[in-house]
Design an enzyme around this catalytic site. Structure first.
Site, short mmCIF file in Angstrom:
data_model
loop_
_atom_site.label_atom_id
_atom_site.label_comp_id
_atom_site.label_asym_id
_atom_site.label_seq_id
_atom_site.Cartn_x
_atom_site.Cartn_y
_atom_site.Cartn_z
N LYS A 1 -3.08 27.31 8.20
CA LYS A 1 -4.48 28.28 8.39
C LYS A 1 -4.97 29.49 7.42
O LYS A 1 -5.60 30.16 6.91
CB LYS A 1 -3.27 29.77 9.21
CG LYS A 1 -3.56 28.24 10.71
CD LYS A 1 -2.98 29.77 12.16
CE LYS A 1 -2.81 29.52 13.43
NZ LYS A 1 -1.70 28.40 13.58
N GLU B 1 -2.85 38.75 9.46
CA GLU B 1 -4.05 39.66 9.91
C GLU B 1 -4.77 40.71 10.70
O GLU B 1 -3.58 41.12 10.76
CB GLU B 1 -4.52 38.47 11.17
CG GLU B 1 -5.33 37.02 10.16
CD GLU B 1 -5.88 36.42 10.85
OE1 GLU B 1 -6.19 34.87 10.46
OE2 GLU B 1 -5.69 36.10 12.41
N HIS C 1 0.65 34.70 23.80
CA HIS C 1 -0.32 34.10 22.91
C HIS C 1 -0.51 33.00 23.02
O HIS C 1 -1.10 32.02 22.28
CB HIS C 1 -0.01 34.45 20.98
CG HIS C 1 0.14 35.74 20.88
ND1 HIS C 1 -0.52 36.53 20.35
CD2 HIS C 1 1.45 36.44 20.45
CE1 HIS C 1 -0.12 37.78 20.25
NE2 HIS C 1 1.05 38.06 19.92
N ARG D 1 -8.16 18.35 17.30
CA ARG D 1 -7.70 17.77 18.17
C ARG D 1 -8.36 18.07 19.41
O ARG D 1 -9.23 18.88 20.02
CB ARG D 1 -5.95 17.73 18.67
CG ARG D 1 -5.95 18.94 18.81
CD ARG D 1 -4.42 19.45 19.17
NE ARG D 1 -3.49 20.65 18.82
CZ ARG D 1 -3.70 21.38 20.00
NH1 ARG D 1 -4.74 21.34 21.27
NH2 ARG D 1 -3.57 22.52 20.10
#
Length: 674
Positions: free
Chosen positions: A116, A200, A235, A292
């Site tokens: 990420k 973040e 999440h 994917r």
């Protein structure tokens, strides 16, 4: 086009891929573990090969063995589905080295988007908007804490190699940072073999909007519009829909073009999803790219009329994209609800067990939206059948329930009907929770953000209500029907009163009484019969009562109302389903007196099978109610077990690394005196 492919996955996605292959005349090879020998995907494919033990690491993650099986069975390509090896660059490279086609992006694209932090650095160079954060390689805890302080709380800690909601924690303050970081690193290491994290800024009311992209080997790339996946727990997505409510054409084009730019920046090929965090004001930021097919791909299929698995197969075999961007259109609205074996009232704790009773709404499987919207616009993608077991080894998803409508209101109405007809007995599910969710004002009016469930906790997790007359009437109808069947005999004189199970009496009216045990206490129910008419008395009310049964559905006229539902009886337990939800009642003998139940206080038991990964207390420690005592890892997630009451720890019965079974006593406590 390929003649035979191996599907390196299990469950509903393996069945989903096999269905498209069957339509295209492509033979399929299933792989299965010890736990999946009798699984639906094994029967669904043309061939099947055993690849190892029940745990994923001993079977579905054995890349070398899967490649060996593909070569032995004569498969030309491997479809990885999602999860397991689908985003493993080494597996993609190994397939190519073995002369097999990996039905997915090139290994270089997986590598570029696999981290990420690295992906965000790449997107920054490609001018794709990014949320403020730290994506660096330096993982010193002190540095990460300083970066979090700089960004400003709340912040989101995310596993750099993560996905599926694993390895993510919201940190509200600096005081909670150290513990949250340790937990994220543990979960990231266990799930992905990499404990790197990124930090973040956590947006307080963001929407999660993702763009489906597709690229071929000839340099063409298109976007198949967006999906709104804002409704989440832990999440992880719960409800998805397409198109996103409130999306303007201008914003759709901007997000689509940004997603295509992201895909082209890494030389992408095949199906991919670029995920964005969107503010309520319309601004959006790149979050990650999933290299994917996504779990929620059916809603895109339903509004575009395209089979995305077919697109994957054609692109992987070297063909051009089936359609150009200007040829793609949105038709109607689609919703997907994930049916999970879990208990929403216990923080969505996964559930294991056997699907002893399974009834679903009339539906088709794996249809394409533009070709046929199916019975009442309902589609079900499932990898299990009645009698199958949800084990602790894999994700606890039972099925995906997808509906289509000409607009969002029609799709919502169909989803409500479909959920009311989805009945499961044998383990806990989230069906009743999903029913409340789709009926909620926030979801109905598309007041969406990733905190929707938390914001509407009072509505979505109401206090248990007393069992209503609808459930009582349906249960009574089922009991009367069972008694009629049990007393039906072959008699010479079919007109004899002894041949029938009614409440006939020589003089006067008859009655039948039941005592039903419910969560809110015993309920006495009496059915009065006189002159061919019935009345039902319960909860201080007496109402006219008439019941009939057809195709497992009871129809009950109760006063001026008509109620429909199903009732599945197991011994003395009645599992009752209606449009209002589900409840379980137990038929008890009123002549017997139940003794006092033995108190379970003073014990902490494992809620499911799993592995102990942290112990926070030792014998002799003084604790308060709610203190964290044990952390378990089960079904790929961490579960923190807390003290049921204040007191003193007498003994800790398991250590870090131990495997425990459901119900195992983990800690004994001496509770504080009342």
């Amino acid at each position: 086009m390929f003649n035979k492919i191996l599907i390196a996955n299990r469950g509903e996605i393996a069945c989903r891929v096999a269905a498209t292959c069957r339509r295209l005349g492509i033979r399929t090879v299933a792989v299965y573990s010890d736990a999946d020998a009798d699984a639906r995907h094994v029967a669904f494919c043309d061939e099947a090969v055993h690849i190892g033990g029940a745990a994923a690491r001993d079977s579905y993650l054995r890349a070398d063995h899967i490649i060996e099986m593909a070569k032995e069975t004569g498969a030309q390509a491997i479809h990885p589905g999602y999860g397991f090896l689908s985003e493993n660059e080494a597996f993609a490279e190994a397939c190519a080295a073995a002369g097999l086609v990996f039905i997915g992006p090139p290994a270089s694209a997986i590598h570029a988007m696999g981290s990420k932090s690295a992906a965000k650095q790449l997107m920054e160079k490609a001018s794709v908007p990014l949320v403020p954060g730290y994506h660096g390689e330096d993982q010193d805890p002190a540095l990460l804490r300083r970066e979090a302080d700089r960004i400003g709380y709340p912040v989101l800690l995310k596993a750099s190699a993560g996905g599926g909601g694993k390895g993510m924690r919201v940190v509200e303050s600096g005081d909670a940072f150290e513990a949250a970081l340790a937990s994220v690193k543990r979960e990231a290491s266990a799930s992905f073999g990499d404990d790197k994290v990124l930090v973040e800024k956590y947006l307080t009311r963001p929407r999660h909007i993702e763009i489906q992209v597709f690229a071929d080997t000839r340099g063409d790339c298109v976007y198949l519009f967006e999906r709104d996946c804002s409704v989440q727990r832990r999440h992880q997505k719960v409800l998805e829909e397409a198109p996103a409510p409130g999306m303007t054409e201008e914003r759709r084009r901007a997000m689509g073009e940004a997603a295509v730019a992201a895909a082209k920046a890494v030389g992408y090929v095949g199906a991919g999803t670029v995920e964005f965090i969107a503010n309520q004001d319309g601004s959006f930021y790149f979050m990650e790219m999933n290299t994917r097919l996504q779990v929620e791909h059916p809603v895109t299929e339903m509004i575009t009329g395209q089979d995305l698995v077919e697109w994957q197969l054609r692109v992987a075999s070297g063909e051009a994209l089936p359609l150009k961007q200007e040829q793609l259109r949105i038709d109607g609205h689609a919703l997907e609800a994930r049916i999970y074996a879990e208990n929403p009232d216990k923080q969505f704790l996964p559930s294991t067990g056997t699907l002893r009773f399974l009834r679903t709404p009339p539906a088709v499987q794996f249809m394409r939206g533009g070709d046929a919207h199916g019975p009442a616009g309902v589609r079900i993608d499932a990898g299990v059948r009645e009698g199958d077991t949800i084990s602790p080894y894999y994700d606890p998803m039972i099925a995906k329930l997808i509906v289509w409508g000409k607009d969002r209101d029609e799709a919502l109405a169909r989803m409500r009907q479909a959920l009311a007809a989805y009945h499961v007995v044998g383990l806990s599910t989230n069906v009743a929770f999903l029913q409340r969710l789709v009926k909620s004002e926030a979801f109905r009016t598309a007041d969406l953000d990733t905190g929707l469930i938390e914001r509407n906790e009072a509505t979505l997790f109401p206090a248990p209500a007393p069992v209503g007359m609808d459930f009582i009437a349906l249960a009574t109808a089922a009991l009367l029907d069972r008694e009629t069947r049990e007393r039906r005999i072959d008699a010479a004189d079919q007109h004899s009163p002894w041949t029938h199970g009614g409440a006939w009496r020589l003089n006067g009216a008859g009655s039948t009484t039941y005592r039903l045990q419910s969560p809110d206490g015993d309920i006495d129910v009496t059915v009065h019969s006189e002159a061919g008419r019935r009345r039902l008395s319960a909860r201080g009310k007496t109402l006219p009562f008439r019941a009939s049964l057809r195709d497992e559905v009871h129809t009950v006229d109760l006063g001026e109302r008509t109620v429909k539902g199903q009732c599945h009886i197991e011994g003395d337990t009645l599992h009752v389903f209606s449009g209002e939800g589900q409840c379980s009642l137990v038929l008890v003998d009123p002549l017997l007196h139940a003794g006092e139940a033995e108190s379970e206080g003073g014990k902490l038991a494992a809620p499911m099978p799993g592995r102990i990964i942290a112990v926070m207390v030792e014998a002799g420690a003084t604790i308060s109610k709610g203190d964290a005592l044990i952390v378990m890892e089960a079904m790929k997630m961490e579960h923190t077990l807390t003290a049921p009451a204040g007191g003193t720890v007498q003994e800790v019965l398991y250590a870090v690394g131990d495997q425990v079974q459901e119900g195992a006593q983990l800690v004994t406590l001496e509770q504080e005196a009342a």
